[in-house]
Design an enzyme around this catalytic site. Structure first.
Site, short mmCIF file in Angstrom:
data_model
loop_
_atom_site.label_atom_id
_atom_site.label_comp_id
_atom_site.label_asym_id
_atom_site.label_seq_id
_atom_site.Cartn_x
_atom_site.Cartn_y
_atom_site.Cartn_z
CG HIS A 22 18.39 62.26 -11.07
ND1 HIS A 22 18.50 63.65 -11.38
CD2 HIS A 22 18.56 61.36 -11.91
CE1 HIS A 22 18.79 63.57 -12.87
NE2 HIS A 22 18.49 62.22 -13.14
CG HIS A 25 14.01 63.81 -12.28
ND1 HIS A 25 15.03 62.75 -11.69
CD2 HIS A 25 14.23 63.76 -13.79
CE1 HIS A 25 15.06 61.90 -12.60
NE2 HIS A 25 14.68 62.36 -13.87
CB CYS A 130 18.07 56.39 -28.39
SG CYS A 130 18.54 56.07 -26.65
CB CYS A 133 16.47 59.35 -26.14
SG CYS A 133 18.03 59.60 -25.73
CB CYS A 147 22.19 57.50 -27.76
SG CYS A 147 21.41 58.53 -26.84
CG HIS A 150 20.50 57.38 -23.03
ND1 HIS A 150 19.59 57.96 -23.51
CD2 HIS A 150 20.17 57.39 -21.56
CE1 HIS A 150 18.75 58.73 -22.76
NE2 HIS A 150 19.09 58.24 -21.79
CE LYS A 296 25.66 60.96 -19.49
NZ LYS A 296 24.73 60.09 -18.93
CE LYS A 299 17.68 53.64 -13.81
NZ LYS A 299 16.96 53.35 -14.85
N1 MSP Z 1 9.45 62.26 -20.23
C1 MSP Z 1 10.26 63.17 -20.56
C2 MSP Z 1 9.68 64.54 -20.62
C3 MSP Z 1 8.25 64.54 -21.15
S1 MSP Z 1 7.71 66.32 -21.03
C4 MSP Z 1 6.52 66.40 -22.13
C5 MSP Z 1 11.74 63.27 -20.07
N2 MSP Z 1 11.59 62.68 -18.66
S2 MSP Z 1 12.81 62.42 -17.64
O1 MSP Z 1 12.40 62.04 -16.46
O2 MSP Z 1 13.68 61.85 -18.53
O3 MSP Z 1 13.32 64.04 -17.44
C6 MSP Z 1 12.75 65.13 -17.00
C7 MSP Z 1 13.75 66.23 -16.78
O4 MSP Z 1 14.71 66.15 -16.06
C8 MSP Z 1 14.29 66.78 -18.14
O5 MSP Z 1 13.92 68.10 -18.24
C9 MSP Z 1 15.59 66.51 -18.19
O6 MSP Z 1 16.40 67.33 -18.77
C10 MSP Z 1 15.75 66.63 -16.46
N3 MSP Z 1 17.08 66.28 -16.01
C11 MSP Z 1 17.48 64.79 -16.12
N4 MSP Z 1 18.68 64.57 -15.59
C12 MSP Z 1 19.38 65.85 -15.65
C13 MSP Z 1 20.33 66.40 -15.09
N5 MSP Z 1 21.53 65.62 -14.78
N6 MSP Z 1 20.68 67.71 -14.94
C14 MSP Z 1 19.60 68.49 -15.04
N7 MSP Z 1 18.40 68.08 -15.33
C15 MSP Z 1 18.15 66.81 -15.79
O7 MSP Z 1 12.53 63.64 -20.53
#
Ligand code: MSP
Length: 487
Positions: A22, A25, A130, A133, A147, A150, A296, A299
């Site tokens: 999304h 990411h 969790c 996380c 958590c 979540h 927020k 899913k």
């Molecule tokens: N796999 C771990 C990261 C390991 S790095 C050695 C992880 N993955 S993740 O796919 O859950 O998230 C990756 C990134 O996306 C994180 O930096 C997270 O903060 C970012 N985001 C996920 N949801 C977000 C928002 N709603 N807004 C902005 N960024 C967010 O964590």
């Protein structure tokens, strides 16, 4: 060996493959891409890496749900993530998967080093975890027993694990962070990490018993490495660690992450590196979190905006512009579909797209598709673009919004000059002056275009093609066309 000051190494988090990609990411990845493109433009040797975090318990469960074996599932979904970045025009140099043999070797080498140092010991883990996380929690981390990310109750687990002596590095970490104010940015995150360490660090469990999926510990193959302990090491794998040549790239210049993962990056990761005798990354920058139309991203709400859906409608550059211009990097923001459309139509469409379009039309009509570039010192318009230039400083401090604001001020300036000079009227009285003026405006756009390149690479390419070597190409088309029914 390449001189170190000439390199720039930037990373994104590696993404969990079971998640649906999304805009959150995309945000980390687009920001890293802008930096990578900018430093390449500055003739630095750049390593820009992204990838997938696959050795998680969540991968096992998702594979089961998808009725695939875990390896097949990983291969398929990792490819999906890589395709996403290709579609979004992300110029990564290396896509790392944590299931790669090179990564497994890096993880096992680093962990063995920490073990040999005497920083890993066996103990009983008894506490909260969790799975969403992939994080261990203390009671005082939880909000209403849940958590904080979540909003679910972590599970109680009890097993024999290996522990990393994180507590041993508490003072070293605190001193380092306090003495290096640029290590953790922005400042609010720096303060948050300091406060967290000051509360006292516990040793952490770094392995999981009774699990098959993951990187086996080098000194006890019956346990797999805790997924975060494995994932963080990706930043060394991509530089070819444990081969000595990793020091060509290491330390990383910037790790870009979201604010939810600062404890892993700003506490655990540096402690692992100190233990292994490896230099620390120069900067860890944590950006904020997005909500969507006030909610927020989740899913269950089904409001996770697919970046591809957006870019199909508006183009890759519009998404880059909106995310980086609208929200100061480091703060939280609310993604609004309505605002996105307005920004697209006004800032990109009217201010930039229209300006280029009007010039193309006038030059075609009045000067038979030709123009000559006028050096800044010989023209009135944007003569001192360099002097006005805070751009470099903004990019150094990852103030993307301010950098874009500056660039678009120059664009506004050209629009104002055009409105004042009225070349469409002037052409009838003084053709020479009108053409000279149009040449000045095109020259201004071409200079601004250099600054636009890292932010809007596809648009900058089109502008270059439109005004190539003194010829105006009328076939490139409108930069930001009107969109019907865009919601
Ligand atoms: N796999 C771990 C990261 C390991 S790095 C050695 C992880 N993955 S993740 O796919 O859950 O998230 C990756 C990134 O996306 C994180 O930096 C997270 O903060 C970012 N985001 C996920 N949801 C977000 C928002 N709603 N807004 C902005 N960024 C967010 O964590």
């Amino acid at each position: 060996m390449m001189p170190k000051k000439n390199k720039f190494y930037v990373t994104t988090p590696i993404y969990y493959i079971n998640d649906q990609a999304h805009i959150g990411h995309a945000y980390s990845t687009i920001a890293a891409d802008v930096l990578a493109r900018y430093y390449r433009q500055q003739n630095r040797k750049v390593l820009f890496t992204t990838g997938t975090d696959e050795n998680s318990q969540k991968t096992l469960e998702a594979a089961k749900t998808a009725k695939l074996n875990t390896k097949e599932y990983s291969d398929k979904t990792a490819k999906k993530w890589q395709n996403l970045w290709d579609q979004l025009n992300i110029s990564y140099d290396r896509f790392i998967r944590t299931t790669e043999p090179a990564h497994i070797k890096a993880v096992q080498t680093l962990i063995q080093k920490i073990y040999d140092k005497g920083d890993i010991y066996k103990g009983i883990y008894e506490g909260l975890y969790c799975f969403r996380c992939e994080a261990f929690y203390r009671e005082d981390d939880l909000i209403d027993g849940k958590c904080p990310f979540h909003k679910i109750r972590p599970e109680f687990i009890k097993e024999e694990n290996y522990f990393f002596k994180l507590s041993k590095y508490q003072d070293d970490l605190l001193n380092y962070i306090k003495n290096n104010p640029h290590f953790i940015l922005p400042e609010a995150r720096h303060n948050e990490v300091v406060a967290f360490i000051e509360r006292g660090l516990d040793d952490i469990s770094i392995s999981r018993a009774n699990q098959k999926w993951g990187v086996p510990l080098p000194f006890d193959k019956s346990q797999v490495t805790y997924v975060w302990f494995d994932a963080l090491i990706n930043y060394l794998t991509v530089a070819d660690y444990p081969d000595k040549k990793y020091s060509q790239w290491w330390p990383a210049d910037v790790h870009i992450i979201g604010k939810d993962i600062i404890r892993f990056h700003c506490v655990i990761w540096p402690a692992m590196l100190i233990s292994a005798g490896i230099e620390l990354p120069k900067t860890i920058f944590a950006h904020g979190f997005f909500t969507v139309d006030g909610e927020k991203i989740s899913k269950s709400l089904g409001n996770a905006i697919d970046p591809i859906e957006l870019t199909k409608k508006y183009g890759n550059d519009a998404l880059r512009y909106y995310l980086l211009r609208e929200f100061p990097f480091g703060t939280d923001g609310d993604f609004s579909h309505e605002r996105f459309k307005i920004v697209y139509e006004t800032e990109l469409g009217d201010n930039l797209g229209n300006l280029v379009q009007r010039l193309v039309i006038m030059l075609e009509k009045y000067n038979e598709r030709g123009y000559s570039y006028i050096q800044p010192k010989n023209r009135k318009i944007l003569q001192n673009i360099k002097e006005q230039d805070h751009n470099e400083q903004f990019l150094k401090s990852l103030e993307f919004s301010n950098a874009l604001q500056t660039i678009f001020k120059w664009i506004d300036h050209l629009n104002i000059e055009l409105a004042n000079e009225e070349p469409w009227k002037l052409i009838k009285q003084d053709k020479v002056r009108a053409i000279k003026f149009l040449n000045e405006v095109v020259s201004g756009i071409l200079d601004i275009n250099e600054y636009l390149k890292p932010f809007l690479p596809e648009t900058a390419e089109k502008i270059l093609k439109t005004f190539k070597n003194g010829k105006v190409n009328t076939k490139i088309g409108i930069l930001f066309p009107k969109i019907d029914n865009a919601d």
